[in-house]
Design an enzyme around this catalytic site. Structure first.
Site, short mmCIF file in Angstrom:
data_model
loop_
_atom_site.label_atom_id
_atom_site.label_comp_id
_atom_site.label_asym_id
_atom_site.label_seq_id
_atom_site.Cartn_x
_atom_site.Cartn_y
_atom_site.Cartn_z
N TYR A 188 0.80 -1.21 0.00
CA TYR A 188 0.00 0.00 0.00
C TYR A 188 0.85 1.28 0.00
O TYR A 188 0.40 2.34 -0.41
CB TYR A 188 -0.90 -0.01 1.24
CG TYR A 188 -2.01 0.99 1.23
CD1 TYR A 188 -3.26 0.67 0.71
CD2 TYR A 188 -1.83 2.27 1.75
CE1 TYR A 188 -4.30 1.59 0.71
CE2 TYR A 188 -2.86 3.19 1.74
CZ TYR A 188 -4.08 2.85 1.23
OH TYR A 188 -5.10 3.76 1.22
N LYS A 233 -1.41 -14.06 3.29
CA LYS A 233 -1.42 -14.80 2.03
C LYS A 233 -0.06 -15.48 1.88
O LYS A 233 0.59 -15.42 0.83
CB LYS A 233 -1.70 -13.82 0.87
CG LYS A 233 -1.95 -14.45 -0.48
CD LYS A 233 -3.30 -15.10 -0.62
CE LYS A 233 -3.43 -15.81 -1.95
NZ LYS A 233 -4.67 -16.59 -2.07
N ASP A 273 -8.22 -14.51 1.16
CA ASP A 273 -9.40 -14.72 0.30
C ASP A 273 -10.49 -15.48 1.05
O ASP A 273 -11.68 -15.13 0.99
CB ASP A 273 -9.03 -15.41 -1.02
CG ASP A 273 -7.88 -16.40 -0.91
OD1 ASP A 273 -7.29 -16.48 0.18
OD2 ASP A 273 -7.60 -17.10 -1.89
N ASP A 322 -6.75 -2.60 4.34
CA ASP A 322 -7.48 -1.55 3.65
C ASP A 322 -8.75 -2.14 3.03
O ASP A 322 -9.86 -1.60 3.20
CB ASP A 322 -6.59 -0.97 2.55
CG ASP A 322 -7.26 0.10 1.73
OD1 ASP A 322 -7.79 1.04 2.34
OD2 ASP A 322 -7.27 -0.01 0.49
#
Ligand code: NAI
Length: 335
Positions: free
Chosen positions: A125, A174, A207, A231
């Site tokens: 980010y 992840k 996910d 975010d």
């Protein structure tokens, strides 16, 4: 001693929701003094820079700021003003509660009560190492995750769990694919979790976490994750409890803290008096808790809930026919 806070009115709907928020804050009798400072487009027009030195000095001096959303101008040469503020004050913890409120358009009438703790200073980010090849066909972005950054954010999440009487921390990652960056974050999180045997800890791939949030949000208590995942997840969580108009966020560092709404400047409704002031007001609840004004924080939250329950002067995003200021006044009468 009187506490002064820096107030940044911001762009788009920023000034409208700040007026409404300060109206309610005044009625609460907190004894806070306000010091206004410019940032974002307003500052660019007035002072020729997005983040003037006077604004930085004000935040440094007061250590607490209440900030409306700021426009990040699209175009080369401009950094994100929000990212810049977080970087310059090392506001490493972004704390975003999502709690069900009555009479919202949420798919989960009640039962959501979770906090996303997002690392705020590292990862994708931040936009470090961005480049585009000369032919314009290949774009590159660097992601940096450090042991120090991971450790302090995970510790923050576990300490928050203890101080807020929460039971569980879910580490979202992840690491199966992003083996270096997300892998390091997960490794450090596992080490930190061992130091908090009284707090339950589980791990979830991002996910799957998104699906679980939509299917069974009640299983989450505190989520801790890296910057970009946080975010996205926190907007998802805002959607679970009735939209961005009800989602606040705190940016906490060791030297300063900035309280805000999760949403942006909403250019589509700016200047129309349609903006819901609750997200910024809930940011004030977080700010009052941070300042130790727990009774005032509780009074403000209860007044917001009571106004939602009474469906009194709600803004159109909540299905009402009120406007920004009428909503704020309805809240102020219930303090
Ligand atoms: P946005 O959050 O401004 O708007 C998304 C949608 O939610 C719009 O339909 C808007 O009308 C609605 N909405 C947002 N806040 C609302 C409120 N209080 N009451 C009722 N409806 C509300 O997101 P968008 O359009 O992606 O971003 C617009 C600008 O805001 C961009 O320049 C972006 O960089 C900036 N931004 C600033 C942030 C900050 O200062 N913390 C955070 C997010 C975006």
């Amino acid at each position: 001693m009187t506490q002064t806070i820096t107030v940044i009115r911001g762009d788009g709907i920023g000034p409208e929701i700040m007026d409404a928020t300060l109206y309610v804050l005044d009625a609460l009798d907190t004894g806070l003094q306000y010091e206004e400072a410019d940032a974002g487009l307003v500052a660019l027009e007035k002072h020729g820079e997005l983040l003037p030195a006077a604004t930085m000095d004000s935040i440094r001096r007061n250590r607490v700021a209440l900030k409306s959303p700021l426009t990040t101008p699209v175009g080369e040469g401009f950094s994100s003003i929000n990212v810049e503020l977080r970087k310059r004050f090392d506001l490493y913890a972004n704390v975003r509660p999502a709690k069900s409120f009555p009479n919202t358009k949420s798919r989960f009438p009640m039962g959501v009560d979770l906090i996303t703790v997002r690392e705020n200073t590292e990862g994708a980010y931040i936009g470090e190492g961005q480049s585009l090849s000369e032919d314009g066909d290949t774009a590159i972005l660097m992601q940096k995750v450090t042991r120090r950054g991971s450790e302090r954010i995970v510790r923050y999440a576990f300490d928050l769990a203890r101080s807020a009487g929460r039971k569980k921390v879910t580490v979202v990652h992840k690491a199966n694919i992003l083996k270096s960056t997300s892998g390091l974050f997960l490794k450090v999180a596992r080490e930190v979790a061992q130091r908090y045997p009284d707090i339950q800890c589980n791990e979830m791939i991002v996910d799957n976490c998104c699906m679980q949030l939509v299917m069974k949000p009640e299983q989450f208590d505190i989520i801790v994750t890296t910057n970009l995942f946080g975010d996205i997840i926190s907007d998802l969580c805002a959607g679970l409890v009735g939209g961005l108009g009800l989602a606040p966020g705190a940016n906490i560092g060791t030297e300063a803290a900035i309280f805000e709404a999760v949403h942006g400047t909403a250019p589509d409704i700016a200047g129309k008096g349609l903006a819901n002031p609750c997200a910024l007001l809930l940011g004030v609840v977080q700010m009052l808790e941070h300042l130790g004004q727990l009774d005032n924080a509780r009074r403000l939250r209860e007044a917001i809930v009571a106004t939602l329950e009474a469906k009194d002067s709600l803004t159109p995003d909540l299905g009402g026919e009120g406007n920004t200021m009428s909503f704020a006044k309805a809240i102020a009468t219930r303090l």
